[in-house]
Design a protein around this motif. Structure first.
Motif, mmCIF file in Angstrom:
data_model
loop_
_atom_site.group_PDB
_atom_site.id
_atom_site.type_symbol
_atom_site.label_atom_id
_atom_site.label_comp_id
_atom_site.label_asym_id
_atom_site.label_seq_id
_atom_site.Cartn_x
_atom_site.Cartn_y
_atom_site.Cartn_z
ATOM 1 N N LEU A 198 0.764 -1.159 -0.017
ATOM 2 C CA LEU A 198 -0.022 -0.038 -0.048
ATOM 3 C C LEU A 198 0.730 1.347 -0.108
ATOM 4 N N GLN A 199 2.041 1.227 0.362
ATOM 5 C CA GLN A 199 2.913 2.315 0.301
ATOM 6 C C GLN A 199 3.928 2.566 -0.680
ATOM 7 N N VAL A 200 3.572 2.077 -1.741
ATOM 8 C CA VAL A 200 4.598 2.117 -2.968
ATOM 9 C C VAL A 200 3.759 3.111 -3.786
ATOM 10 N N ALA A 201 4.485 3.727 -4.808
ATOM 11 C CA ALA A 201 3.884 4.605 -5.703
ATOM 12 C C ALA A 201 3.032 3.939 -6.902
ATOM 13 N N THR A 202 3.526 3.041 -7.210
ATOM 14 C CA THR A 202 2.829 2.317 -8.548
ATOM 15 C C THR A 202 3.099 0.788 -8.164
ATOM 16 N N ASP A 203 2.285 0.048 -9.082
ATOM 17 C CA ASP A 203 2.075 -1.154 -8.898
ATOM 18 C C ASP A 203 1.819 -1.722 -7.597
ATOM 19 N N ARG A 204 0.804 -1.258 -6.901
ATOM 20 C CA ARG A 204 0.333 -1.858 -5.590
ATOM 21 C C ARG A 204 -0.128 -3.432 -5.417
ATOM 22 N N VAL A 205 -0.571 -3.644 -6.628
ATOM 23 C CA VAL A 205 -1.233 -5.257 -6.452
ATOM 24 C C VAL A 205 -0.602 -5.644 -7.876
ATOM 25 N N THR A 206 -0.050 -6.926 -7.425
ATOM 26 C CA THR A 206 0.743 -7.389 -8.580
ATOM 27 C C THR A 206 -0.602 -8.006 -9.416
ATOM 28 N N PRO A 207 -0.363 -8.428 -10.826
ATOM 29 C CA PRO A 207 -1.302 -8.901 -11.681
ATOM 30 C C PRO A 207 -1.651 -10.123 -11.239
ATOM 31 N N GLN A 208 -1.157 -11.011 -10.709
ATOM 32 C CA GLN A 208 -1.438 -12.584 -10.262
ATOM 33 C C GLN A 208 -2.438 -12.272 -9.276
ATOM 34 N N PHE A 256 -20.627 -9.605 -11.728
ATOM 35 C CA PHE A 256 -19.894 -10.806 -12.089
ATOM 36 C C PHE A 256 -18.913 -10.620 -13.486
ATOM 37 N N VAL A 257 -19.634 -10.057 -14.396
ATOM 38 C CA VAL A 257 -18.945 -9.988 -15.685
ATOM 39 C C VAL A 257 -17.727 -8.923 -15.694
ATOM 40 N N CYS A 258 -17.836 -7.875 -14.873
ATOM 41 C CA CYS A 258 -16.870 -6.855 -14.662
ATOM 42 C C CYS A 258 -15.681 -7.745 -13.773
ATOM 43 N N PHE A 259 -15.739 -8.490 -12.918
ATOM 44 C CA PHE A 259 -14.974 -9.060 -12.044
ATOM 45 C C PHE A 259 -14.282 -10.055 -13.063
ATOM 46 N N VAL A 260 -14.930 -10.574 -13.628
ATOM 47 C CA VAL A 260 -14.070 -11.682 -14.390
ATOM 48 C C VAL A 260 -13.436 -10.913 -15.783
ATOM 49 N N LEU A 261 -14.025 -10.046 -16.277
ATOM 50 C CA LEU A 261 -13.182 -9.022 -17.319
ATOM 51 C C LEU A 261 -11.958 -8.460 -16.633
ATOM 52 N N ASN A 262 -12.103 -8.168 -15.471
ATOM 53 C CA ASN A 262 -10.991 -7.524 -14.808
ATOM 54 C C ASN A 262 -9.521 -8.390 -14.801
ATOM 55 N N ILE A 263 -10.139 -9.720 -14.958
ATOM 56 C CA ILE A 263 -8.806 -10.600 -14.783
ATOM 57 C C ILE A 263 -7.810 -10.245 -15.911
ATOM 58 N N TRP A 264 -8.145 -9.756 -17.258
ATOM 59 C CA TRP A 264 -7.161 -9.313 -18.289
ATOM 60 C C TRP A 264 -7.198 -7.992 -18.452
ATOM 61 N N ARG A 265 -7.743 -7.001 -17.576
ATOM 62 C CA ARG A 265 -7.553 -5.751 -17.811
ATOM 63 C C ARG A 265 -6.739 -5.165 -16.699
ATOM 64 N N ASN A 266 -6.214 -4.021 -16.907
ATOM 65 C CA ASN A 266 -5.260 -3.391 -15.843
ATOM 66 C C ASN A 266 -5.904 -2.407 -14.964
ATOM 67 N N GLY A 267 -5.995 -2.258 -13.817
ATOM 68 C CA GLY A 267 -6.374 -0.973 -12.937
ATOM 69 C C GLY A 267 -7.811 -1.827 -12.407
ATOM 70 N N TRP A 268 -8.491 -1.114 -11.555
ATOM 71 C CA TRP A 268 -9.534 -1.755 -10.910
ATOM 72 C C TRP A 268 -10.896 -0.888 -11.397
ATOM 73 N N VAL A 269 -10.912 -0.090 -12.684
ATOM 74 C CA VAL A 269 -11.857 0.544 -12.739
ATOM 75 C C VAL A 269 -13.321 -0.036 -12.944
#
Length: 816
Positions: free
Chosen positions: A201-211, A272-285
């Protein structure tokens, strides 16, 4: 000089297997010592069920509880363990240093070698907490598995009623559990990712890894899917709603809340669809949009929209909008409370009815059975005249009917007042020593029975069965009481503890005329035989009484009798049923047998009104009045032998699908109605508790027209008890007729509903006498307004108790 952490540490001595065994043995011994109370309770419970031949209930309930706990514990353990394992596998090898790493580095080093054990321990700890709670769902599960169809469909969704009573409760509770479980798994897994370094949480970028993002997105998608399924089944729960003018699916639940549920289903599906699509997208929009949309729909559609519809659409024309739903509620409530076949008859009042001897001779059976004795009034007389010894008392009196021989030599069915002479457990004679309380004074003795239509010249009850030892007036009744011992009885207060029979000393029965103590010995098979030290120790732990262990009165032939109140016995034998608060004694085959009514109750009958305990009805913990339900059947009649405590349960309402499900779940527990002996069948009576409920509900639900029902036009209320107290007070008025301070008689109104009344009589146009339960109605406004004026009799309902017409409900409506 080397740093302390770099210096060589002495090798740790391995713990020997012998030490491990000793530690394990100590732990096991401590667990056994601290849990002997629980183990003793379980063991003695089994012995009790075995003594009454109800081990199928004990076994099936226990196995179901254990199986549900193990199943849901295993499901949660697998869910959490697998997700923690995935969190470990996808943990990054290297991460940019941050202030958080300094705090977590030592912790990571500590758990690195034992990560597998720690994962298992964490998963098991949460699994035990989440799984153990499901043991309470044992009854819902048994109904889910064994329940069938009712053959009746609901008016809202067209589903069989069996779906709502047998299936829906367990489905919804399971889905709610799964939702809560997944939320906990998500939170614990996210915490694990943080520990493993996948979240910073205390880094500037890439706070959550893609995995990690993919993993958490899948969990959120699973939560959305479970919530979608929950919403789907929540639609059916609208038939149980309390939000309308009546219970059930009314205008707002059907036209607003149901649409809101569909919108919530859509929102959860989009999430549900948004959470599934988020697997292949960047960010949490996408997830943020999905959750925001979901929350907005829940706020507007789930809360605001139904309130607006109710306020601005329904309330301005409520009777019109709710008309079809009131029709559904009336029909469903009548079905649920088994009052859909009530027969209505006009009461043909004859103003010229003769009151002379000729008129009485035209109705001999009814006149002959006019009751002079009321159990509530005459109980002190029974206690005064028939308790005879300090160790006996009359806890309760009941009305039944017996064939009584009249002066003309003929036998007529006659209403009687009967009561068991119970053991007075609170008497100082009984309770002064352990020996007296548990070994010497062990039982009550016989019954007192008097015809309800007669008294002695002094106005006392004219006893037909009386005294100790038992005396039976053979000129009036053809019966015998060969075994008068009441080791099990109906104790309204001060239920007895355990009793020891078969001891080295005899039990006290009574004193004869010469003050000699007459002693008896128990020859029955009731209770549990204390033929081992293990049993004696278990009962010592159960009751916390060391005398069970050390008393010299107890031998291997002794028996311990406990759960001696007949209601406690049947409640333990069939905990899935609700039991009437008024067992009553019957003289049958030379013994006293208590009969008690059992009910199938459910709060899930679709569109039916829930019982809410109308004002004035008794609200005792031992009655069904404290329960919430909208379906009730007198499904079982149970008998308890007062001498040996044996229990028989007869399926009385063979058309009740709930008792059919219980019968399937507990094979061998119930007996067919046709197998009830004639000596008991002749004394079956319609239960008072059920009649109280049905008459209270019928007061409004006799109305079939929805508009009349809505306005309560023509609604009735059960009549109030007549005022029973008259107080004298001074009149402070200045009236010249009375003068200041003249005494005034003031009758205090009663707030209680009139008690149902058993009566042997012949109904108008019937050819034979019937044993009836009777209750009267008045206009609803009289009671609701608390009027102290004379209430106008509107109608009365009777319930027949004779075997060939049992359960027939008839309402007689008086002319206006």
């Amino acid at each position: 000089m080397r740093a302390p952490e770099d210096m060589a540490r002495p090798p740790r001595r391995p713990i020997s297997r012998g030490r491990i065994a000793i530690i394990a043995a100590v732990v096991v011994i401590l667990l056994l010592v601290t849990s002997t109370q629980e183990l003793s309770m379980a063991f003695t419970d089994y012995l009790w069920y075995d003594s009454v031949n109800f081990t199928a209930v004990w076994k099936n309930v226990l196995l179901t509880k254990v199986a549900l706990s193990v199943l849901f514990t295993a499901i949660f353990f697998v869910l959490l363990y697998v997700n923690l394992l995935i969190a470990d596998r996808v943990a990054p090898k290297f991460r940019p240093l941050s202030p958080e790493d300094e705090l977590l580095s030592r912790y990571q080093a500590m758990i690195e070698r034992r990560s597998g054990w720690i994962r298992a321990a964490v998963a098991m700890a949460f699994a035990l907490l989440m799984g153990a709670t499901n043991s309470s769902e044992w009854e819902q599960w048994l109904l889910f598995v064994n329940g069938g169809d009712f053959g009746v469909t609901d008016a809202t969704f067209g589903k069989d009623v069996g779906f709502y009573i047998f299936k829906l409760p367990f489905i919804l509770s399971t889905l709610n559990w799964l939702f809560a479980a997944l939320v906990i798994v998500f939170l614990v897994t996210a915490a694990a990712h943080y520990v493993y370094g996948g979240i910073r949480l205390q880094v500037a970028t890439d706070r959550v890894t893609p995995q990690v993002k993919r993993h958490l997105s899948l969990l959120l998608a699973a939560i959305s899917a479970v919530k979608f399924a929950t919403y789907w089944f929540d639609r059916y729960a609208l038939t149980l709603s309390h939000d309308g003018v009546v219970n059930g699916a009314t205008y707002t639940p059907v036209n607003a809340q149901q649409n809101a549920i569909y919108l919530l289903m859509f929102a959860s599906g989009v999430a549900f669809v948004c959470f599934v699509l988020n697997i292949w997208r960047n960010g949490w929009v996408l997830p943020i949009i999905a959750v925001g949309l979901w929350a907005l729909v829940a706020l507007i559609a789930g809360e605001a929209y139904p309130a607006v519809v109710q306020k601005f659409v329904v309330q301005p024309s409520e009777s019109e909008k709710e008309r079809p739903y009131l029709e559904n509620n009336i029909a469903a409530t009548r079905q649920g409370f088994n009052i859909d076949r009530v027969e209505s008859r006009p009461f043909e009042f004859d103003a010229n009815l003769e009151t002379t001897r000729q008129g009485a001779q035209a109705n001999p059976s009814t006149v002959r059975n006019i009751r002079l004795l009321d159990p509530a009034v005459v109980q002190p007389a029974y206690q005064e005249l028939q308790h005879l010894y300090a160790n006996y008392k009359f806890s309760n009196l009941d009305v039944d009917r017996y064939p009584v021989i009249s002066k003309d030599g003929k036998t007529y069915p006659t209403a009687v007042v009967i009561g068991g002479r119970d053991l007075a457990t609170e008497s100082t004679v009984v309770t002064n020593t352990w020996e007296n309380q548990h070994v010497a004074y062990t039982h009550g003795y016989g019954v007192a029975l008097a015809a309800a239509n007669a008294t002695t010249k002094s106005g006392a009850p004219d006893f037909i069965v009386s005294d100790v030892p038992v005396k039976v007036n053979a000129d009036k009744i053809n019966t015998d009481l060969k075994e008068p011992g009441l080791y099990f009885s109906d104790f309204e207060e001060h239920p007895p503890g355990y009793a020891i029979t078969g001891a080295t000393r005899s039990e006290v029965a009574y004193e004869d005329k010469s003050n000699k103590t007459i002693e008896e010995r128990y020859h029955g098979n009731g209770g549990v035989q204390l033929d081992s030290l293990l049993k004696r120790f278990a009962f010592y732990r159960r009751f916390g009484d060391s005398d069970i262990l050390v008393s010299g009165f107890i031998t291997d032939q002794s028996r311990i009798l406990f759960l001696r109140d007949v209601r406690d016995r049947v409640q333990s034998a069939a905990p899935f049923l609700s039991w009437d608060r008024d067992p009553y004694p019957i003289i049958a085959n030379g013994r006293v047998v208590y009969m008690i009514d059992g009910y199938s109750l459910s709060p899930y009958y679709p569109n039916a009104q829930h019982w809410d305990g109308p004002t004035g009805e008794p609200n005792e913990a031992s009655s069904i009045f404290t329960r919430q339900f909208n379906y009730v059947r007198n499904s079982v009649k149970a008998t308890v032998d007062a001498y040996d405590g044996s229990i028989k349960m007869y399926v009385w309402d063979e058309k009740d699908p709930m008792v059919a499900a219980y019968r399937s779940a507990f094979p061998g527990t119930f007996t067919d109605r046709d197998e009830m002996p004639q000596e008991l069948l002749a004394h079956v009576r319609y239960p008072e508790d059920l009649f109280r409920v049905q008459t209270s509900v019928w007061g409004r639900y006799h109305l079939s027209n929805p508009l009349d029902f809505y306005q309560r036009t023509g609604a009735w209320s059960v009549a109030q008890e007549p005022a029973s107290r008259v107080q004298t007070r001074s009149n402070t008025s200045q009236s010249p007729q009375q003068g200041q301070g003249a005494p005034q008689q003031v009758r205090q109104p009663s707030n209680e509903k009139i008690t149902p009344y058993y009566q042997e009589m012949r109904l108008p146009k019937d050819n034979e006498d019937s044993f009836l339960l009777f209750r009267t109605f008045v206009p609803v406004s009289s009671t609701d307004a608390g009027s102290t004026a004379s209430q106008k009799l509107t109608s009365f309902m009777v319930a027949k108790s004779d075997p060939d017409s049992y359960g027939k409900l008839i309402v007689y409506e008086l002319p206006s």
